[in-house]
Design a protein around this motif. Sequence first.
Motif: not given
Length: 304
Positions: A205-212, A214-218, A244-248, A287-294
Amino acid sequence: MSAAAILALALVLDAVLGEPDWLWRRMPHPAVLMGRAVAWGEARLNSGDMRRARGVVMVTGLGIGALILGAVLQELGWAVEVVVLAVLLAHRSLVDHVGAVADSLRFSLGDARLMVARIVSRETGAMDGPAVSRAALESAAENFSDGVVAPAFWFLVGGLPGVVFYKLVNTADSMVGYRTPRYEAFGWAAARLDDLLNWVPARLSALMIAGLGGRLGDWPAITADARRHRSPNAGWPEAAAARVLGVALAGPRAYDGEMRAFPFVNPAGRGEIGADEIDAGVTLLWRVWMAALAVLAVAALLAG
């Protein structure tokens, strides 16, 4: 029909229908039935000596029953598999509940506290707006892993027996997997098995969220934050979503009248957050849901 095609159809069915009240007013939801089974076992076994062993017996017995039930349902054909799997997925209900917190927060902090209390176990009565928003986003990330990615993963690994078994263990953990005098020993097996079954899905899940997002570098920072979390699994999707959201996220919160000083996830992120950030979190999950569906659609086509 391939497992990828069945899962893709189930994801779509869940997204369209969610949890229809007209249906579950007329019959008990499978999660309710699992809860009743766990409550039945707990009432009969959680007493006397050797409570840890008794908890192992309960989880083993109910788990075998779940595997058998899943195998029987699977033999009824792919249409039954799609419907059962859609019922056991929880994406639409998750985003609806989280989105309702944002809608309420725009009009009334009191209403927002009531709405977020439906999806978190911490005390909400004294929360300010940012605390409500953090709680909603943490629930969104954690439950996306537990309620969507993990069931999908265990379906792909073990078919309907796999996903029914996972849901039974997850239900047992949510009911008896607490470190309290009543449950610490008896719920040990459910809690540890739930941790094991969620180990891969949480990191996926973390990999999918970070990937979609654009924060895999983190990823090194996400890993560090996740390892500071009190849960061996929940911190992974929370840490990815926070970056990804830039929040604490996370931080101090109250349980049973006691404020506990949990560390923040992504402490450098924005702390003064509100309904807009919750909406951004919901959009991210879609967005993650749609990518997984694709990906599943392509896999289904390749499988013929």
